[in-house]
Write a protein that holds these residues in place. Sequence first.
Motif, mmCIF file in Angstrom:
data_model
loop_
_atom_site.group_PDB
_atom_site.id
_atom_site.type_symbol
_atom_site.label_atom_id
_atom_site.label_comp_id
_atom_site.label_asym_id
_atom_site.label_seq_id
_atom_site.Cartn_x
_atom_site.Cartn_y
_atom_site.Cartn_z
ATOM 1 N N ILE A 142 0.830 -1.199 0.000
ATOM 2 C CA ILE A 142 0.000 0.000 0.000
ATOM 3 C C ILE A 142 0.865 1.249 0.000
ATOM 4 O O ILE A 142 0.610 2.209 -0.745
ATOM 5 N N PHE A 159 -4.466 0.049 -6.560
ATOM 6 C CA PHE A 159 -4.174 -0.334 -5.172
ATOM 7 C C PHE A 159 -4.621 -1.784 -4.958
ATOM 8 O O PHE A 159 -5.483 -2.291 -5.691
ATOM 9 N N VAL A 178 -8.646 -1.835 -0.644
ATOM 10 C CA VAL A 178 -8.182 -0.481 -0.329
ATOM 11 C C VAL A 178 -9.104 0.533 -0.998
ATOM 12 O O VAL A 178 -9.375 0.437 -2.193
#
Length: 748
Positions: free
Chosen positions: A468, A562, A566
């Motif tokens: 991330i 992502f 997310v």
Amino acid sequence: MLKRLAKIIVEYRIAFSLVAMFLLIVSIYGIQQLEFESDLTKQLPQDLPAVKDYLTLKNEFQSGDSALIIVKVNSIEEEGVYDIRDPEVIRSIHELEERLRVHEYVTDTISIADIFIQVLGRLPENEEEVKFVLNTLPPEAVQGFISSDYRTTLVVATLTAGSGAQAVERIYQDIERDINEVNFPKNVEVIQTGTIGIAYRILKMLQSDLNRTMAIAFLFVAALLVYFYKSVVRAMLPLIPLVFGVVMTLGFMGLLGIPIDMVTTVVGAMIVGMGIDYGVHVTNRYYEERKKGMAIEEAAEEAIAETGKALLGAALTTIAGFSALSLSILPSLQRLSGVLIMGLSLAVINAVVITPSLVILHEDIVKKIKGEYEVPEIRAHSGFIANFFHKMGNLIKNHPKTILTVVFILTLVFLYGLTQVTTEVRLEKMIPEGIPEIEAMKDVRYEFGGQDEVDIIVSADDVRDPAIVRDIYRFEQEILADSHYNNVFETNSIADIVVQKYGYIPEDKERIKDIIKESSAPISGDYSMTLIQVKGNFGGTNPENFREIMQYFEEQAKNADFPPGVEIRPAGDLYLTYVLDGLTNQELGRISTYGSIFVVIIVVLLFRRPLVSIAMILPMFLGALWTVGYMGLAGIPFSQTLAGVISMIVGLGVDYGMHLTHRFLEELREGNPHPIISALEGVGPGILIGALTTGGGFLALLSGELTAIHDFGKTLAIGIFASMFAAFTVTPALLQVFYGEKIRGEEK
């Protein structure tokens, strides 16, 4: 029924007046409870995703407003400094920062003074040290704080979440006091701007505009009434009930907790403009009946009964137009709807109940002074005005189709204007040019690339996950690569902190945790959310570019690469403004449509005659169309203040056609061979006075400081005059076309 009600009002006028006096006293207390509001979130539905994200910023990240303080060398007088790099200026900036950090709502400050302390461990003692430090820094770091001519620098104070007028006022005044207490060198000017500075200026303008516009509206209306009634005392007769209505409206707003905001600040001048119309029609009809020789109380009853029919219809249609605002999802328009309906209802009640009492009282006093009753002579029923309406009646009676053709050609011009209309809801655009806070903001954008901020919220189970963090860094680089398009000059995130520490993003989650724990990274307590802070010049662009930039952030967030699970979405003040802009566009069409439908239904139910309804309704649509066309031609954008303006004009504009039509039908029933002429002579002056006083009340808004208030006043005044012109031309022309054969048949 109205005849019976009129008798009751006249007979018990003293009791009704005492009740009104009691309500007036209660309202004066309520006015003292009025509050002013500039918080953007209060203008939007609280369940809106953008509002929830905005509140998340404030609650989870303590993200509040920012105070931008411009420090500028603005002159070259002797014994003063000539360069912002002067050590004396830097010491003053550091002292200002120290004072700002004492306040509990200031979370951080940053300025060029901090750079010197980081490099030297202290403040510079001479210009050589200043230049040495600046030369060691990357050019972009220097450009972020010092202008190219070395005459301007910036102090940024980050503030915790705070809302409400009192919080804004306290913070602004605290910072202003800190600025004044610092002994800046000669030639240096210090100006506070940013979200707090602009919000404070808007609050001050709201307060001053409310008082100023109401006072000027009253003076303008009073001057017109004195002219038409040839007497200061007679002019006061419809004006005093209006004062009652305005005070009661504002008082009830205070008692009910309805704040004065960017939208409702116009209510005072609006009630003055609208409310006088009802008192004028009652007074005019009374004087008309007295001129015919009718006794005082009979004339008052006749005025209430006959004008009451038209006033009831006019009030109901206006309320119908205003009620459409209550269907808006914008709380500010819902509040405006309730306030206008309340104010209008109070204006009608006071006009019908208090006006006759004052008129009769005036006549009784005149009798005691002069020994006899005096039949009043007013300018509305004699001289140039009476002659004008007589000639207009003849012209329309003889050439109705020509009149309608001219109106059609005029409408084509304004149809082009419809294609040029835009919207604008940014708060700083509501303040006129030349205000220090706005001029300082221009300096920020021109010299430092802008300090506007959009926050991108990233949500996940744990945002410290290396995958991330890596995607956050890549997302930032993509945004920076498009800076020529999106006006971005800087981004900040947890990814930047990691890269600055290690030079890369490690696969080891523990190493990322350690560096984030040591830093003041924007991350929530449970590590489920973090921010990508994007800075640039967004708010200073034109409306089209502003929307394109915000749409760009939306698209980037939507299409970001992502890991699954997310979420990424834009948030913050500017994004909230963009959402409001979209809702304003959406609500504009919806409210206008509902307002028009409501008014048409009321007219049809009241008169139940298709042709009569068309004669009344068409002028209101033309008035609204011409007004919006004028907005496009004059470059006036729709704002949150003007979102409901079409519905308002529709509600107000139908009144004039209704008064003319009602009088026409009355004359037709009585066998008058020239009903069009008599209708225009009878109610034309009252409509003219009402339109001039109503339009004048709205034009009083031009005395306000806020640009949005100016636009609102101009637009509504144009709408009133356009509706009046349409009523004076289209309504009688259509009635002549529809009933011409019947009238000619009765003449034979």
